[in-house]
Write an enzyme that holds these catalytic residues in place. Structure first.
Site, mmCIF file in Angstrom:
data_model
loop_
_atom_site.group_PDB
_atom_site.id
_atom_site.type_symbol
_atom_site.label_atom_id
_atom_site.label_comp_id
_atom_site.label_asym_id
_atom_site.label_seq_id
_atom_site.Cartn_x
_atom_site.Cartn_y
_atom_site.Cartn_z
ATOM 1 N N ASP A 455 1.076 -1.276 -0.140
ATOM 2 C CA ASP A 455 -0.047 -0.010 -0.232
ATOM 3 C C ASP A 455 0.900 1.311 0.098
ATOM 4 O O ASP A 455 2.058 1.191 0.248
ATOM 5 C CB ASP A 455 -0.878 0.027 1.215
ATOM 6 N N ASP A 524 -10.913 1.400 -3.056
ATOM 7 C CA ASP A 524 -11.355 1.037 -1.848
ATOM 8 C C ASP A 524 -12.788 1.000 -1.806
ATOM 9 O O ASP A 524 -13.805 0.595 -0.885
ATOM 10 C CB ASP A 524 -11.055 1.954 -0.915
HETATM 11 C C1 GLA Z 1 -5.823 1.696 2.424
HETATM 12 C C2 GLA Z 1 -6.122 0.423 1.331
HETATM 13 C C3 GLA Z 1 -7.224 -0.284 2.138
HETATM 14 C C4 GLA Z 1 -6.711 -0.840 3.386
HETATM 15 C C5 GLA Z 1 -6.306 0.402 4.339
HETATM 16 C C6 GLA Z 1 -5.678 -0.144 5.500
HETATM 17 O O1 GLA Z 1 -6.757 2.773 2.399
HETATM 18 O O2 GLA Z 1 -6.502 1.044 0.064
HETATM 19 O O3 GLA Z 1 -7.512 -1.279 1.065
HETATM 20 O O4 GLA Z 1 -5.837 -1.686 3.200
HETATM 21 O O5 GLA Z 1 -5.438 1.151 3.656
HETATM 22 O O6 GLA Z 1 -5.298 0.846 6.520
#
Ligand code: GLA
Length: 729
Positions: A455, A524
């Site tokens: 990420d 997300d």
């Molecule tokens: C980001 C990612 C999510 C999740 C969060 C965890 O927002 O896009 O899918 O993994 O971080 O903190």
């Protein structure tokens, strides 16, 4: 003006021609687009003759040329291929060809800028898919003229497009709404996208496309550009009234450099990102097809069946009680999940998003026995084990930040505002790099990790680091290269490891990072209404097997919208499918539905991850028709979906794109993911028959006449399967 008889390089692949006249001082682009066939010497000479435009009033006294390195030296007043200076001098680049090498798939042109003291290598690689990849390398040889280094301001790969390319499409977006299309007329002057976020961003241009007015998914001539880079970048489409030589305008792309970022002293070199240019006479599907073909032909393209994934984020968030996750793993295995990914929350001090980033060790309070019990349970179920990491980031509330504040990118005047409570590590710092590499490698080894969800949750602001003299130096270019080196080194040590590129959802979706990752997290947002659009447009560049698509709970966590099971399931099928939901809280009936869907995904993923993506041009923005057709057109699976209501009461006959008109088919409605509710009393007759059994249909009826589609209620979808009943000729 006298015309020299010069060599002409002609690269051809998959219906595309790229022709360059290798004349001195600077070669010129004669053509990029439709295949011109096997041109004889006379044919090439005719193309060269017809590449001279008229001379204009109040303009250059000879026709302007569009060279491979457009600058003011050619009388080019658009964005130049090169900008820079040497302590305020050498500001007018003037290059001369010093050599050229041509093979059937590549043209490499060597240029020298004597004034600036630079050697340039311009590489055009025409992929068998027809995508043309362009890269520049600049080097400053020993003994280059002074004073001081050459400060490179920009280098832009430019290719011409004709006057008929008058409409432009690119993308913008925000968190949970990535790749939102924006379309309009390509006006004179430039359409310039400068990305200063240190990542492509949630609003990334994604694929800058120009085309003939009204181009669609299936029709229209289109030209497109993708900048394959994960740092700052510049994309442009530009039209000047005088044109670009004999052409109408240009597409251009490259890295967006901060002033002073690249300073080439003798012995130094700079390599630009690869820019990918594609042309098609068959609209946006034609472009997507070229990119998908190119990506699928890579030796490292994921070739195993894409495992059905369960990601724990929306299931448990930061509640990492081991017994809760063990129960989730058991339920995941029971519905048919093949990979479980433990998301954020497992490492030292990570109770929420304010602390812990940087401390890549398992939190002993949360996980007294480490991750071993979970990893073992997951592996015992025959599933792969994945782990979330965010290596480039650091919370100030972490051991790492306390011990190594000098590893954090930021000016000596002090750090600017935090974002999601975090800052960015200088991955180009050798010790930070080594720490990250050993931490990640150690985790992979200890827990037998098969997959990292990698990420990147903040933009890079004031991303500078101190140089040897204590001065603040720009760091995004070095950071991007260091990220690539980190991923490449880790993967060379762990060849079976897969990596997903996530960045607050889909903020880092580019062909640079995809050269070392196996999947992107598209967004997300798991709300199927939003996802239909996000996946449609992510798929404009990436084939479905690279696009993470998860079924969330009935009520979307990010939009609050409630969606029926079948709509959520069908939407998530058309990617690398997964689940992002607390299965332990689902009823037995809901789990049975997921189990049926999981089996369906495993049945159809070979087709979905190997076929041609097709999308219908519909009269109505509220409806979607998309599908995947087998390469021999012998099988297809389509999704017909409605996101909101619209005025027409009948959907009318809608052709199913991509099938072969001359073949015989049968069609049926797949019911495993459930059936939609309708905005009509009785659905069309063919549909009712196809729900019960296969219905024979000639290809011409499906592709030419089309099927009268049922008008669905908003937030509904159905699956249509087509299978040929004859053999391919
Ligand atoms: C980001 C990612 C999510 C999740 C969060 C965890 O927002 O896009 O899918 O993994 O971080 O903190």
């Amino acid at each position: 003006m006298t015309r020299s008889t010069t060599r002409i390089a002609h690269l051809r692949a998959a219906g595309v021609s790229f022709v360059v006249e290798l004349r001195t001082p600077v070669p010129r682009v004669l053509h990029w687009g439709e295949d011109l066939g096997e041109l004889t010497d006379d044919g090439l000479a005719a193309l060269a003759l017809s590449a001279d435009a008229a001379s204009l009033h109040c303009a250059l006294d000879e026709p302007r040329q569009f060279t491979v390195w457009p600058t003011q030296a050619d009388g080019w007043s658009g964005t130049p291929a090169q900008e820079g200076h040497r302590a305020g001098t050498a500001t007018a680049p003037r290059v001369t060809m010093t050599g050229a090498e041509e093979s059937p798939a590549a043209l490499v042109i060597a240029l020298r800028d004597t004034d600036a003291g630079l050697d340039l290598t311009l590489t055009y690689r025409l992929d068998p898919s027809g995508v043309l990849a362009v890269r520049t390398r600049m080097s400053c040889p020993a003994g280059a003229p002074g004073p001081g280094p050459y400060d490179l301001a920009s280098t832009t790969a430019l290719l011409p497009v004709p006057n008929r390319a008058q409409e432009i499409l690119d993308f913008t977006g925000k968190w949970c709404r990535e790749r939102s299309p924006q379309r309009g007329r390509l006006a004179f002057a430039g359409h310039v996208r400068e990305v200063r976020r240190g990542r492509p961003g949630l609003d990334a241009p994604h694929l800058l496309t120009v085309g003939v007015p009204g181009f669609g998914f299936r029709t229209g001539e289109v030209w497109a550009l993708h900048v394959g880079w994960s740092g700052n970048q510049r994309w442009l489409a530009e039209r000047l009234p005088e044109g670009a030589g004999v052409h109408g305008g240009v597409l251009g792309g490259g890295e967006l450099l901060t002033p002073g970022e690249i300073r080439l002293a003798p012995g130094d070199s700079y390599t630009s990102p690869e820019c990918y240019f594609a042309w098609s006479a068959e609209g946006l599907d034609g472009l997507a097809g070229r990119f998908h073909t190119m990506l699928r032909s890579r030796p490292g393209h994921p070739s195993s069946p894409r495992p059905l994934t369960l990601n724990t984020w929306e299931a448990v968030y930061f509640d990492h009680r081991p017994e809760r996750l063990l129960a989730l793993a058991d339920d995941a295995a029971a519905v048919g999940v093949e990979r479980l990914v433990l998301d954020d929350g497992w490492f030292l001090g990570r109770r929420d998003d304010t602390a812990g980033l940087g401390d890549w060790a398992v939190d002993p309070q949360m996980w007294p026995d480490g991750l071993t019990p979970l990893a073992e349970r997951v592996h015992a179920h025959g599933m792969q084990f994945g782990l979330w990491v965010e290596p480039e980031m650091v919370n100030l509330r972490s051991r790492l930040a306390r011990e190594h504040p000098d590893w954090i990118l930021g000016p000596s005047a002090g750090l600017g505002p935090s974002s999601r409570h975090q800052y960015v590590l200088n991955v180009a710092h050798e010790e930070a790099f080594a720490y990250l590499l050993e931490s990640l490698d150690g985790l992979v080894a200890e827990y037998g990790i098969d997959y990292l969800k990698w990420d990147h949750n903040r933009e890079l602001h004031e991303a500078v680091h101190r140089d040897a003299h204590g001065g603040d130096r720009p760091g995004v270019h070095a950071q991007t290269r260091a990220l690539y080196r980190l991923m490449d080194t880790l993967r060379s040590r762990r060849p079976d490891l897969e990596i997903e590129s996530c960045s607050s959802g889909g903020g880092r979706v580019d062909l640079g990072v995809l050269a070392r990752t196996d999947r992107v997290w598209a967004s997300d947002c798991n709300d199927p209404v939003e996802r239909q659009a996000i996946q449609r447009w992510t798929g404009q560049l990436l084939p479905p097997e690279l696009i993470g698509a998860h079924v969330g709970g009935p009520r979307s966590h990010t939009t609050g919208r409630v969606a029926d099971d079948s709509f959520r399931l069908i939407t998530a099928l058309f990617g690398h499918a997964g689940i992002e939901d607390d299965l332990t809280a689902r009823t037995p009936a809901e789990r049975e539905a997921l189990t049926r869907w999981a089996a369906l995904y495993k049945e159809v993923r070979g087709l979905l991850h190997g076929g041609r993506v097709v999308r219908g041009d519909l009269a109505d923005d509220a409806t979607y028709l998309h599908g995947v057709v087998a390469p021999d057109a012998g099988a297809a699976l389509y999704c017909w979906a409605r996101t909101e209501t619209s005025v027409p009461a009948q959907s009318g006959r809608v052709p199913l794109p991509g099938l072969a008109p001359g073949r015989s088919y049968r069609v049926r409605i797949r019911t495993e993911a459930g059936l939609p509710s309708m905005h009509q009393v009785v659905a069309p007759a063919w549909y009712r028959a196809a729900v019960e059994d296969w219905v024979p249909m000639p290809g011409t009826v499906l592709t030419g006449a089309g099927l009268p589609m049922p008008t669905l209620n908003p937030g509904q979808a159905l699956l249509i399967e087509a299978a040929a009943t004859d053999t391919a000729h």
